[in-house]
Motif scaffolding. Structure first.
Motif, PDB file in Angstrom:
ATOM      1  N   UNK A 177       0.725  -1.356  -0.200  1.00 40.58           N
ATOM      2  CA  UNK A 177       0.108  -0.196  -0.101  1.00 40.58           C
ATOM      3  C   UNK A 177       0.908   1.539   0.060  1.00 40.58           C
ATOM      4  N   UNK A 178       2.027   0.985   0.034  1.00 45.03           N
ATOM      5  CA  UNK A 178       3.058   1.992  -0.205  1.00 45.03           C
ATOM      6  C   UNK A 178       3.710   2.425   1.170  1.00 45.03           C
ATOM      7  N   UNK A 179       3.496   1.837   2.220  1.00 43.45           N
ATOM      8  CA  UNK A 179       4.138   2.192   3.565  1.00 43.45           C
ATOM      9  C   UNK A 179       5.641   1.832   3.266  1.00 43.45           C
ATOM     10  N   UNK A 180       6.411   2.682   4.181  1.00 41.05           N
ATOM     11  CA  UNK A 180       7.816   2.281   4.237  1.00 41.05           C
ATOM     12  C   UNK A 180       7.989   1.232   5.430  1.00 41.05           C
ATOM     13  N   UNK A 181       9.148   0.719   5.424  1.00 43.19           N
ATOM     14  CA  UNK A 181       9.146  -0.331   6.842  1.00 43.19           C
ATOM     15  C   UNK A 181       8.855   0.184   7.988  1.00 43.19           C
ATOM     16  N   UNK A 182       9.553   1.463   8.290  1.00 42.54           N
ATOM     17  CA  UNK A 182       9.297   1.961   9.561  1.00 42.54           C
ATOM     18  C   UNK A 182       7.849   2.286   9.853  1.00 42.54           C
ATOM     19  N   UNK A 183       7.246   2.800   8.805  1.00 38.10           N
ATOM     20  CA  UNK A 183       5.735   3.344   9.194  1.00 38.10           C
ATOM     21  C   UNK A 183       4.945   1.796   9.166  1.00 38.10           C
ATOM     22  N   UNK A 184       5.173   0.965   8.362  1.00 43.69           N
ATOM     23  CA  UNK A 184       4.693  -0.524   8.458  1.00 43.69           C
ATOM     24  C   UNK A 184       4.935  -1.235   9.865  1.00 43.69           C
ATOM     25  N   UNK A 185       6.112  -0.987  10.310  1.00 41.98           N
ATOM     26  CA  UNK A 185       6.272  -1.653  11.764  1.00 41.98           C
ATOM     27  C   UNK A 185       5.446  -0.801  12.745  1.00 41.98           C
ATOM     28  N   UNK A 186       5.518   0.578  12.782  1.00 43.81           N
ATOM     29  CA  UNK A 186       4.770   1.384  13.772  1.00 43.81           C
ATOM     30  C   UNK A 186       3.126   1.192  13.860  1.00 43.81           C
ATOM     31  N   UNK A 187       2.807   1.045  12.632  1.00 44.64           N
ATOM     32  CA  UNK A 187       1.277   1.132  12.221  1.00 44.64           C
ATOM     33  C   UNK A 187       0.671  -0.189  12.280  1.00 44.64           C
ATOM     34  N   UNK A 188       1.294  -1.120  11.625  1.00 47.12           N
ATOM     35  CA  UNK A 188       0.790  -2.405  11.505  1.00 47.12           C
ATOM     36  C   UNK A 188       1.312  -3.495  12.211  1.00 47.12           C
ATOM     37  N   UNK A 189       2.528  -3.477  12.294  1.00 43.66           N
ATOM     38  CA  UNK A 189       3.210  -4.712  13.060  1.00 43.66           C
ATOM     39  C   UNK A 189       3.339  -4.611  14.558  1.00 43.66           C
ATOM     40  N   UNK A 190       3.631  -3.559  14.910  1.00 46.17           N
ATOM     41  CA  UNK A 190       4.012  -3.382  16.448  1.00 46.17           C
ATOM     42  C   UNK A 190       2.733  -3.545  17.309  1.00 46.17           C
ATOM     43  N   UNK A 191       1.643  -2.816  16.602  1.00 53.70           N
ATOM     44  CA  UNK A 191       0.360  -2.777  17.360  1.00 53.70           C
ATOM     45  C   UNK A 191      -0.216  -4.200  17.608  1.00 53.70           C
ATOM     46  N   UNK A 192       0.036  -4.979  16.649  1.00 53.40           N
ATOM     47  CA  UNK A 192      -0.361  -6.498  16.729  1.00 53.40           C
ATOM     48  C   UNK A 192       0.587  -7.174  17.556  1.00 53.40           C
ATOM     49  N   UNK A 193       1.791  -6.860  17.561  1.00 50.73           N
ATOM     50  CA  UNK A 193       2.599  -7.660  18.364  1.00 50.73           C
ATOM     51  C   UNK A 193       2.319  -7.267  19.804  1.00 50.73           C
ATOM     52  N   UNK A 194       2.042  -6.105  20.056  1.00 51.62           N
ATOM     53  CA  UNK A 194       1.469  -5.831  21.317  1.00 51.62           C
ATOM     54  C   UNK A 194       0.764  -6.790  22.111  1.00 51.62           C
TER      55      UNK A 194
END
Lengths: 295, 272
Positions: A177-194
């Motif tokens: 969807x055009x997210x950078x690694x950082x943004x994807x980590x912060x917005x998508x992966x880390x919230x789920x990892x939490x």
């Protein structure tokens, strides 16, 4: 998402377990009655119900040091975990070294080294600092740093496991969807990892509340030090039985309070999963192992 | 799902245009996984409004090729451009160098992708899934993104599921949200990676309906799929891949009814 649902699967205390508990306490009390020691139960009652300023300060220190150290640990853990899975080898190496070093040496050694070791050589003398009119001693600062940095190493592995538990398809979808690694980590992966991280994080903080007692080696007047000082001098001198029962009760109060907070957090994070529907054991059950029976 | 044509695309407004009508241009694409040579010189041109269906046995490289088009996979040789822009690489002194992450991300934002396993974000509602990229990547304000998101959900027949989390949606519903999510970025092209393979049979139709509608409305699409009915009905071209190369392509009628290659015949006889 099954991992996030560990809440409802938590063990429940069975009636048999309760019975055993009562029997053990009864036997203990019976044993107390047989010895020739003069019990002063008022010490226990007063320390818990009418704590003096020393005890309250000890409780405050234990709680505040734990919270700050754990926060440092979580922040270091997130950076450590992202470092451990970095594409860049030097960053991976640095993160791996950090974890290896702080998990591989005793916390007691780390505390002593950070306070006395750095202090005596003049690397950092731990001068007291003033925060909003409150003086924070060097020992408290060093204690927080030592506990936080040590905790960060453990949190690194916990957060890393949390990140790895998330389907790689999530990162791909975010990137597509055009997210950078950082943004994807912060917005998508880390919230789920939490979600995955919260149950082990709860364990860590529970440990932290008790591990602060190691700060006895640098004389931080937290809970344990407070009670052992009361045992060493003053009106309650040499009443370790009563004093440390009282200390144990204070620690239990703190860890139980945390149990409450944790189940709140888990419920919030369960949004969007089936775990939200059957939200796990009730508070009383989870805290004391004594459910109301309503399920 | 019987909407007037252009409903789906109207919901997002004008789409980017390319001058010469060529959307995807892949030339001599080679890809290795370690020592495994999975793409061995793929050439493909896709024009605007074209629907190209990629078929082939598993391991033939069709999904890998699709993933190279938005640089989810690197390529070792050849070049792929979308709307005239080289994807994933830039030219420096006649050599191709991998592009900066930001430019790759910007390129990907123009290319939609729909995955076999949906890959919706489970911690966000259906609407939030659709709003996430416009807001976070494009910087669209929340209200505008919400408006587009609601329209898209309505178009894919899920207006009742706005605040539902993916975990509570059926596979078919999730895939329709995923299509809406891709559309919200107004892509020049959408890549579909076996979009119906993970679905229960009764849900395949609802997803194919949305895709058909998109095709009718003129979306450029590359679809990896074994849905021959879909390929026949809306495909402009069917491309057969085998062992990392395109061995045959043609209109659905040509390819399905009178394939030239033995390997195509063998493959078709297995799946038809």
């Amino acid at each position: 998402m099954t991992r996030a649902r560990s809440g409802p699967q938590r063990e429940r205390t069975r009636p048999a377990t309760k019975l055993v508990g009562f029997v053990v306490i009864a036997l203990l009390l019976a044993a107390c009655g047989r010895s020739s020691y003069q019990y002063n139960w008022n010490i226990v009652v007063d320390s818990v119900i009418r704590p003096d300023r020393l005890i309250l300060y000890g409780v405050w220190l234990t709680l505040s040091i734990s919270v700050i150290s754990q926060l440092i640990g979580v922040i270091l853990g997130v950076f450590g975990a992202v470092g451990r899975i970095s594409r860049l080898a030097p960053i991976r190496g640095l993160a791996a070294f950090y974890v290896w070093f702080f998990r591989g040496t005793p916390l007691l050694v780390q505390i002593t080294f950070i306070y006395y070791g750095l202090g005596v050589t003049g690397v950092y003398g731990w001068p007291p600092i003033h925060l909003g009119g409150v003086e924070v001693s060097g020992a408290i600062q060093a204690g927080i740093v030592a506990l936080g940095v040590n905790e960060g190493a453990y949190m690194t592995e916990i957060v890393r496991a949390g990140i790895l538990a998330i389907d790689p398809g999530q990162m791909e979808a975010a990137k597509s969807l055009g997210m950078t690694y950082r943004k994807a980590m912060r917005r998508i992966v880390l919230p789920q990892a939490a979600r995955v991280i919260v149950p082990p994080l709860g364990n860590e903080f529970n440990n932290m509340l008790k591990t602060t007692s190691l700060l006895v080696v640098i004389s931080v007047p937290e809970l344990y030090v407070t009670f052992s000082r009361k045992n060493a001098s003053g009106p309650t001198v040499f009443h370790p039985f009563e004093l440390f029962i009282a200390a144990a009760i204070w620690y239990l109060l703190l860890t139980s309070l945390w149990g409450l907070v944790q189940s709140r957090i888990e419920r919030r994070l369960a949004r969007g999963t089936n775990a939200a529907v059957n939200a796990g054991p009730g508070m009383r059950e989870r805290l004391f192992g004594m459910g109301s029976g309503r399920r | 799902m019987t909407h007037a044509p252009h409903d789906l695309l109207d919901a997002v407004g004008e789409l980017p245009q390319s001058a010469d009508g060529v959307v995807v241009e892949a030339t001599d694409v080679h890809k290795y996984f370690g020592r495994l040579h999975v793409l061995r010189g793929v050439n493909l041109t896709v024009r605007k409004r074209e629907v190209v269906v990629l078929i082939g046995a598993s391991g033939s490289g069709k999904t890998t090729f699709l993933r190279c088009i938005n640089h989810l996979e690197r390529i070792q040789e050849g070049r792929i451009s979308v709307n005239g822009h080289l994807i994933g690489y830039r030219e420096e002194n006649g050599k191709l160098v991998e592009d900066k992450e930001r430019s790759i991300a910007a390129q990907r934002s123009e290319i939609g992708m729909v995955f076999q396993r949906f890959n919706l974000f489970p911690h966000l509602t259906a609407l939030e899934n659709i709003m996430e990229a416009p807001v976070q990547v494009r910087g669209v304000n929340e209200d505008a993104a919400r408006e587009v998101g609601l329209k898209l959900l309505e178009r894919v027949g899920l207006e009742a599921k706005v605040d539902t989390y993916p975990g509570q949606l059926s596979g078919g519903q999730q895939q329709r949200v995923a299509i809406a999510r891709a559309l919200a970025m107004k892509p020049a092209l959408i890549l579909f990676d076996e979009p119906t393979s993970a679905l229960d049979p009764e849900m395949i139709g609802e997803v194919l309906d949305v895709m058909k509608e998109l095709a009718v409305e003129g979306m450029t699409m590359i679809v990896v799929s074994h849905e021959m009915g879909f390929a026949r009905e809306v495909g402009d071209r069917v491309v057969m891949m085998d062992e990392g190369v395109i061995i045959e392509e043609g209109s659905p009628a040509e390819l399905f009814d009178s394939p030239r290659e033995e390997r195509t015949k063998a493959f078709l006889s297995k799946i038809l």
